[in-house]
Design a protein around this motif. Structure first.
Motif, PDB file in Angstrom:
ATOM      1  N   ASN A   1       0.807  -1.219   0.000  1.00  0.00           N
ATOM      2  CA  ASN A   1       0.000   0.000   0.000  1.00  0.00           C
ATOM      3  C   ASN A   1       0.842   1.271   0.000  1.00  0.00           C
ATOM      4  O   ASN A   1       0.338   2.352  -0.291  1.00  0.00           O
ATOM      5  N   THR A   2       2.105   1.157   0.355  1.00  0.00           N
ATOM      6  CA  THR A   2       3.006   2.312   0.406  1.00  0.00           C
ATOM      7  C   THR A   2       3.912   2.390  -0.811  1.00  0.00           C
ATOM      8  O   THR A   2       4.229   3.474  -1.285  1.00  0.00           O
ATOM      9  N   PHE A   3       4.316   1.250  -1.338  1.00  0.00           N
ATOM     10  CA  PHE A   3       5.238   1.203  -2.474  1.00  0.00           C
ATOM     11  C   PHE A   3       4.713   0.273  -3.562  1.00  0.00           C
ATOM     12  O   PHE A   3       5.304  -0.773  -3.849  1.00  0.00           O
ATOM     13  N   PRO A   4       3.577   0.628  -4.190  1.00  0.00           N
ATOM     14  CA  PRO A   4       3.033  -0.264  -5.206  1.00  0.00           C
ATOM     15  C   PRO A   4       3.930  -0.326  -6.448  1.00  0.00           C
ATOM     16  O   PRO A   4       4.569   0.652  -6.816  1.00  0.00           O
ATOM     17  N   ILE A   5       3.962  -1.508  -7.038  1.00  0.00           N
ATOM     18  CA  ILE A   5       4.641  -1.687  -8.325  1.00  0.00           C
ATOM     19  C   ILE A   5       3.657  -1.214  -9.381  1.00  0.00           C
ATOM     20  O   ILE A   5       2.496  -1.618  -9.374  1.00  0.00           O
ATOM     21  N   GLY A   6       4.092  -0.335 -10.259  1.00  0.00           N
ATOM     22  CA  GLY A   6       3.187   0.220 -11.249  1.00  0.00           C
ATOM     23  C   GLY A   6       3.721   0.136 -12.661  1.00  0.00           C
ATOM     24  O   GLY A   6       4.824  -0.351 -12.904  1.00  0.00           O
ATOM     25  N   THR A   7       2.928   0.646 -13.592  1.00  0.00           N
ATOM     26  CA  THR A   7       3.315   0.728 -15.000  1.00  0.00           C
ATOM     27  C   THR A   7       3.590   2.164 -15.405  1.00  0.00           C
ATOM     28  O   THR A   7       3.991   2.417 -16.536  1.00  0.00           O
ATOM     29  N   GLY A   8       3.347   3.096 -14.495  1.00  0.00           N
ATOM     30  CA  GLY A   8       3.505   4.509 -14.807  1.00  0.00           C
ATOM     31  C   GLY A   8       4.961   4.941 -14.920  1.00  0.00           C
ATOM     32  O   GLY A   8       5.885   4.137 -14.730  1.00  0.00           O
ATOM     33  N   PRO A   9       5.162   6.209 -15.191  1.00  0.00           N
ATOM     34  CA  PRO A   9       6.516   6.706 -15.434  1.00  0.00           C
ATOM     35  C   PRO A   9       7.392   6.841 -14.196  1.00  0.00           C
ATOM     36  O   PRO A   9       8.590   7.074 -14.314  1.00  0.00           O
ATOM     37  N   PHE A  10       6.818   6.678 -13.010  1.00  0.00           N
ATOM     38  CA  PHE A  10       7.579   6.863 -11.785  1.00  0.00           C
ATOM     39  C   PHE A  10       7.458   5.651 -10.869  1.00  0.00           C
ATOM     40  O   PHE A  10       6.534   4.860 -10.988  1.00  0.00           O
ATOM     41  N   THR A  11       8.393   5.531  -9.924  1.00  0.00           N
ATOM     42  CA  THR A  11       8.327   4.554  -8.850  1.00  0.00           C
ATOM     43  C   THR A  11       8.498   5.310  -7.542  1.00  0.00           C
ATOM     44  O   THR A  11       9.092   6.395  -7.522  1.00  0.00           O
ATOM     45  N   PHE A  12       7.983   4.743  -6.442  1.00  0.00           N
ATOM     46  CA  PHE A  12       8.162   5.363  -5.141  1.00  0.00           C
ATOM     47  C   PHE A  12       9.370   4.782  -4.451  1.00  0.00           C
ATOM     48  O   PHE A  12       9.541   3.569  -4.384  1.00  0.00           O
ATOM     49  N   GLU A  13      10.227   5.657  -3.929  1.00  0.00           N
ATOM     50  CA  GLU A  13      11.382   5.221  -3.172  1.00  0.00           C
ATOM     51  C   GLU A  13      11.251   5.547  -1.694  1.00  0.00           C
ATOM     52  O   GLU A  13      11.790   4.859  -0.853  1.00  0.00           O
TER      53      GLU A  13
END
Length: 180
Positions: free
Chosen positions: A166-178
């Protein structure tokens, strides 16, 4: 390339739009998690993860308005390098429509009777009754797809305890959360 710093008047609480009710959270999620399509400034549907927008004319919507079939763009990868598949969409629907999950966006799936991954890039949605606007499921930033592999142990009552997902979802978008 580079870093995007997102500043808001209030801190982002959760990066899972299906468990959030705050605009700040939805905006943050939309940088990582994507839907089948988004809306442009004129209100037109623009494909995001879909190859095209289904219509009755192109055969993507049944004549009786009870099914819509989406073809995904080929070669889309999650940020962990695994392929996005139609099964991820079926999973997301199941995730949100399981009452114990506590999904904050169940209206995204109103009138949906079933979803089927026809193959890796084809998603068929069947409605309970004719749907003159069949674009609510997975349309816009409020209804993106979740990665099944990351969230499969987070359905139902387990959803609230999935802090990492819920805090660091894996996505397909242009960014990732660090960090948050």
């Amino acid at each position: 390339e580079g870093t995007l710093t997102l500043l808001s008047w209030q801190a982002v609480s959760i990066i899972n739009p299906y468990l959030s009710t705050g605009t700040k959270d939805y905006h943050a999620c939309s940088l990582v998690l994507e839907p089948l399509f988004n809306y442009n400034a004129s209100g037109e549907l623009v494909p995001t993860l879909a190859a095209e927008i289904p219509t009755v004319e192109n055969g993507g919507i049944s004549e009786d308005l009870t099914t819509i079939t989406w073809t995904l763009k080929e070669g889309v990868l999650w940020s962990d390098g695994t392929p996005l598949t139609a099964e991820d969409f079926v999973f997301t629907w199941t995730y949100c429509t399981t009452p114990e999950t506590g999904c904050s966006s169940p209206t995204s799936f109103t009138n949906v009777a079933s979803m089927e991954a026809v193959d890796d890039i084809t998603l068929k949605i069947t409605f309970e009754a004719p749907s003159p606007f069949p674009y609510n499921p997975f349309g816009g930033y409020l209804a993106p797809v979740l990665q099944k592999a990351q969230f499969e142990n987070c359905v139902g009552a387990a959803a609230q305890g999935c802090s990492e997902q819920n805090t660091f979802p894996i996505g397909t978008g242009p960014f990732t959360f660090e960090q948050r």
